[in-house]
Structure formats: C-alpha cells, structure tokens
Design a protein around this motif. Structure first.
Motif, mmCIF file in Angstrom:
data_model
loop_
_atom_site.group_PDB
_atom_site.id
_atom_site.type_symbol
_atom_site.label_atom_id
_atom_site.label_comp_id
_atom_site.label_asym_id
_atom_site.label_seq_id
_atom_site.Cartn_x
_atom_site.Cartn_y
_atom_site.Cartn_z
ATOM 1 N N GLU A 218 -34.081 -12.438 42.928
ATOM 2 C CA GLU A 218 -33.143 -11.389 43.191
ATOM 3 C C GLU A 218 -32.652 -10.906 44.728
ATOM 4 O O GLU A 218 -32.032 -10.904 45.760
ATOM 5 N N GLU A 219 -33.775 -9.848 44.907
ATOM 6 C CA GLU A 219 -33.809 -8.848 46.401
ATOM 7 C C GLU A 219 -34.644 -10.118 47.689
ATOM 8 O O GLU A 219 -34.090 -9.702 49.048
ATOM 9 N N PRO B 112 -34.989 -13.110 47.888
ATOM 10 C CA PRO B 112 -33.705 -14.640 48.734
ATOM 11 C C PRO B 112 -32.780 -13.406 48.930
ATOM 12 O O PRO B 112 -32.253 -14.417 50.222
ATOM 13 N N GLU B 113 -32.352 -13.157 48.643
ATOM 14 C CA GLU B 113 -30.969 -11.885 49.873
ATOM 15 C C GLU B 113 -31.914 -11.914 51.136
ATOM 16 O O GLU B 113 -31.450 -11.316 52.254
ATOM 17 N N PHE C 172 -34.257 -13.054 52.806
ATOM 18 C CA PHE C 172 -34.668 -14.643 53.467
ATOM 19 C C PHE C 172 -32.767 -14.338 54.368
ATOM 20 O O PHE C 172 -32.978 -15.062 55.445
ATOM 21 N N ARG C 173 -32.741 -14.559 53.434
ATOM 22 C CA ARG C 173 -30.565 -15.082 53.990
ATOM 23 C C ARG C 173 -30.488 -14.778 55.109
ATOM 24 O O ARG C 173 -29.980 -14.446 56.552
ATOM 25 N N THR C 174 -30.241 -12.366 55.179
ATOM 26 C CA THR C 174 -30.327 -11.420 56.038
ATOM 27 C C THR C 174 -30.880 -11.848 57.153
ATOM 28 O O THR C 174 -31.157 -11.707 58.275
ATOM 29 N N LYS D 138 -32.902 -14.974 58.162
ATOM 30 C CA LYS D 138 -31.789 -16.053 59.086
ATOM 31 C C LYS D 138 -30.915 -16.100 59.533
ATOM 32 O O LYS D 138 -30.547 -16.064 60.633
ATOM 33 N N ILE D 139 -30.337 -14.673 59.300
ATOM 34 C CA ILE D 139 -28.874 -14.666 60.184
ATOM 35 C C ILE D 139 -28.975 -13.900 61.000
ATOM 36 O O ILE D 139 -28.494 -14.347 62.643
ATOM 37 N N ASP E 123 -31.705 -14.213 62.185
ATOM 38 C CA ASP E 123 -33.083 -14.825 63.183
ATOM 39 C C ASP E 123 -34.729 -14.409 63.553
ATOM 40 O O ASP E 123 -34.999 -13.892 64.416
#
Length: 122
Positions: free
Chosen positions: A91-92, A94-95, A97-99, A101-102, A104
């Motif tokens: 849960e934490e 993957p979140e 990783f998304r942040t 990516k956003i 950079d």
C-alpha cells in the motif's frame, strides 16, 4: 492521544498498542490494561476501545482470558512485523513510487537519502 482525521480512531489506537508491543511496553503473555483503563488513558469511549481490542483479537495479537483480562499473544511481535511489512510493501510503497514519478525523484536520490538515514540512525 491526538487523532488524525484520515483513519478510524479504533485503528489508530490499535497501531499504538502494536507499537507498545514492539517496544516491549507489553510483552508476550503479559496482561494489558483493561478496556476501561485504556479508554481512560487515550480519552475515548469504552465502546471504541472494545472495537480496538476486538480488532487486535481478530489479528491474533491479543487474546482474552475470561474474567481476567486481555493478554499479548504468543508470537505477537512477529505477526505485527509481518502485517506492517505487507501493508508497507503493498500500500505505502506503491503510493511513494507514484509520488516519486510525479515529482521526478530518481531511485538513486532515494537510495542516497536512505543511506544517509541509516548512517544518522545507527
């Protein structure tokens, strides 16, 4: 206890009790405060506290000895660590990783920060 809006109160209290078990405030097979005692400590309704204890009992972190009280279960620390690791990885992380990516942020940047953290927190 100061509660956050983003998570149910009974789950926040459960997290606190699990932290206390991890820090040996309550050891395996040791009695923990009663529902009413703990409710008074964290200033919540006894029903909320009962929900917390039911949750922890369902996770097999604590168990009830009828007429005596609640106790930390055998292997509770390992169960807590396993549960938290699974939650973090599924849960934490993957979140995060998304942040990353956003924003950079690269893996090497995170790696350097993590190495510094480990160095500072020996």
């Amino acid at each position: 206890m100061k509660f956050k809006e983003s998570k149910s109160i009974y789950l926040q209290i459960a997290d606190r009790i699990m932290d206390e078990i991890l820090h040996d405030t309550y050891k395996e097979e040791e009695r923990i405060p009663s529902v009413r005692e703990y409710a008074a400590m964290v200033e919540v309704n006894a029903n909320t506290m009962m929900r917390t204890y039911d949750h922890l009992q369902g996770m097999e972190i604590i168990y009830n000895k009828r007429g005596i009280g609640y106790f930390v279960g055998e292997g509770a620390k390992d169960k807590i660590l396993s549960f938290r690791k699974e939650t973090f990885l599924n849960e934490e992380l993957p979140e995060m990783f998304r942040t990353m990516k956003i924003l950079d942020i690269s893996g090497p940047e995170i790696s350097a920060l993590y190495k510094q953290f480990l160095k500072d927190n020996k």
